[in-house]
Design a protein around this motif. Structure first.
Motif, PDB file in Angstrom:
ATOM      1  N   ASN A  19       0.263  13.669  -2.921  1.00 60.61           N
ATOM      2  CA  ASN A  19      -0.925  14.519  -2.978  1.00 60.61           C
ATOM      3  C   ASN A  19      -1.783  14.260  -4.220  1.00 60.61           C
ATOM      4  N   VAL A  20      -1.132  14.070  -5.356  1.00 59.65           N
ATOM      5  CA  VAL A  20      -1.886  13.785  -6.577  1.00 59.65           C
ATOM      6  C   VAL A  20      -2.641  12.469  -6.424  1.00 59.65           C
ATOM      7  N   GLY A  21      -2.016  11.495  -5.798  1.00 59.50           N
ATOM      8  CA  GLY A  21      -2.685  10.233  -5.546  1.00 59.50           C
ATOM      9  C   GLY A  21      -3.918  10.404  -4.687  1.00 59.50           C
ATOM     10  N   GLU A  47      12.678   9.756   4.457  1.00 57.64           N
ATOM     11  CA  GLU A  47      12.166  10.799   3.568  1.00 57.64           C
ATOM     12  C   GLU A  47      11.377  11.834   4.356  1.00 57.64           C
ATOM     13  N   ASN A  48      11.482  13.091   3.940  1.00 55.08           N
ATOM     14  CA  ASN A  48      10.689  14.163   4.528  1.00 55.08           C
ATOM     15  C   ASN A  48       9.262  14.054   4.011  1.00 55.08           C
ATOM     16  N   ILE A  49       8.360  13.548   4.845  1.00 54.30           N
ATOM     17  CA  ILE A  49       6.977  13.305   4.417  1.00 54.30           C
ATOM     18  C   ILE A  49       6.156  14.570   4.651  1.00 54.30           C
ATOM     19  N   TRP A  50       6.065  15.410   3.624  1.00 55.79           N
ATOM     20  CA  TRP A  50       5.334  16.671   3.722  1.00 55.79           C
ATOM     21  C   TRP A  50       3.982  16.603   2.999  1.00 55.79           C
ATOM     22  N   PHE A  51       3.690  15.431   2.429  1.00 58.86           N
ATOM     23  CA  PHE A  51       2.510  15.298   1.585  1.00 58.86           C
ATOM     24  C   PHE A  51       1.448  14.430   2.255  1.00 58.86           C
ATOM     25  N   GLU A  52       0.260  14.411   1.648  1.00 58.34           N
ATOM     26  CA  GLU A  52      -0.879  13.684   2.204  1.00 58.34           C
ATOM     27  C   GLU A  52      -0.728  12.171   2.018  1.00 58.34           C
ATOM     28  N   SER A  53      -1.511  11.422   2.792  1.00 55.14           N
ATOM     29  CA  SER A  53      -1.393   9.967   2.837  1.00 55.14           C
ATOM     30  C   SER A  53      -2.535   9.273   2.110  1.00 55.14           C
ATOM     31  N   VAL A  54      -2.192   8.474   1.093  1.00 55.68           N
ATOM     32  CA  VAL A  54      -3.183   7.650   0.406  1.00 55.68           C
ATOM     33  C   VAL A  54      -3.718   6.579   1.358  1.00 55.68           C
ATOM     34  N   ILE A  55      -2.855   6.034   2.186  1.00 61.69           N
ATOM     35  CA  ILE A  55      -3.293   5.015   3.140  1.00 61.69           C
ATOM     36  C   ILE A  55      -4.365   5.570   4.067  1.00 61.69           C
TER      37      ILE A  55
END
Length: 310
Positions: A19-21, A47-55
């Motif tokens: 998210n910070v990214g 991994e539990n991907i609960w965060f936003e995607s930089v890609i």
């Protein structure tokens, strides 16, 4: 009257994830930075991907991105040099950048604490675990030694008594966005301040593993509660093992009044689940999981009785 030519946009290579990214990458774009290349990670299937995607941001904005396995390859170094950046930024990228990359252009990292406090990995989780009442985000110069460079800017946020790491991380993400937004014009203009990062203060912390969430019920209730808050879902969770089963605390609070006369560990009293601790206080457990499924007080009572009768 002669018109002045507009100043060329500053170019950046951005190492980013999480998210910070995402938020800091968007700040750079909003601030007029020419992001020539983004270096990020492919999401892990384990991994539990609960965060936003930089890609996803890169695809939406038409930014070139690459996902090398590590940061030490010659191909990566060549790609960064070819981008001819004025700046390098690292926003929650998971690999340390070697000296060869840091020598390409002035490099800055966004760290999720108020440096020099909680240097190293998982700073939000460590802050909550230690019962800190404040943390934040710090933009600092990157050096080969992690989180050791001069401080450029930082923003503080509170950690409330019942905040989980996930809730605090949300605040830190906003703090990172605010920190970068406020200092970016000065940074691009070469006038951003520098403050000594006093490494005699604070401490360095390593990464955390799911096993680190094991509960020691002999500890005081506040310590056990801080562990729960530090690793509560979407992190792996604080867990305990009884009668061959692993129980994970999903939601809990410090109990206003602990059940008397019970040994440390899980207990069911008046159809409520408690985690009794070594100081006689307890956690009131509002959601307890076994194999990812919620356990009712009646089910837990039956399982605990089976253990006693075994």
């Amino acid at each position: 009257m002669t018109q002045q030519s507009p100043q060329p946009r500053k170019r950046a290579v951005v190492f980013a994830y999480h998210n910070v990214g995402v938020r800091c990458l968007k700040v750079l774009l909003a601030g007029g930075v020419d992001v020539a290349l983004v270096v990020t990670h492919e999401d892990s299937a384990t991994e539990n991907i609960w965060f936003e995607s930089v890609i996803s941001v890169c695809k939406a904005e038409g930014i070139r991105y690459i996902t090398p396995e590590h940061a030490k390859g010659e191909d990566l170094l060549a790609a960064v040099k070819a981008a001819q950046p004025d700046f390098i930024f690292s926003f929650y990228y998971r690999h340390m950048l070697p000296a060869s990359l840091l020598d390409v252009a002035p490099a800055f990292n966004m760290h999720g604490s108020l440096l020099p406090q909680y240097r190293g990995r998982a700073p939000v989780n460590w802050a909550v675990l230690h019962g800190a009442t404040e943390t934040g985000a710090t933009l600092h110069e990157m050096t080969v030694k992690p989180d050791a460079g001069a401080i450029v800017a930082q923003t503080a946020v509170p950690i409330l008594p019942d905040d989980t790491s996930h809730e605090v991380f949300g605040k830190v993400t906003v703090a990172a966005e605010i920190t970068l937004w406020k200092v970016l014009p000065a940074l691009l203009g070469g006038t951003a301040p520098r403050t000594v990062n006093d490494l005699t203060q604070g401490g360095y912390f390593g990464g955390r593993k799911p096993e680190d969430g094991r509960i020691d019920w002999s500890k005081p209730a506040q310590e056990v509660y801080n562990l729960h808050r530090a690793v509560a879902p979407p992190y792996p969770g604080a867990f305990t093992e009884q009668n061959g089963r692993t129980y994970v605390i999903e939601r809990a609070r410090l109990a206003a009044q602990a059940p008397a006369g019970l040994p440390p560990g899980l207990a069911v009293v008046d159809n409520d689940i408690f985690g009794v601790c070594g100081d006689g206080r307890a956690l009131a457990i509002h959601s307890l999981l076994a194999d990812g499924v919620a356990v009712t007080p009646a089910q837990l009572r039956e399982q605990l009785n089976a253990q006693l009768n075994a």
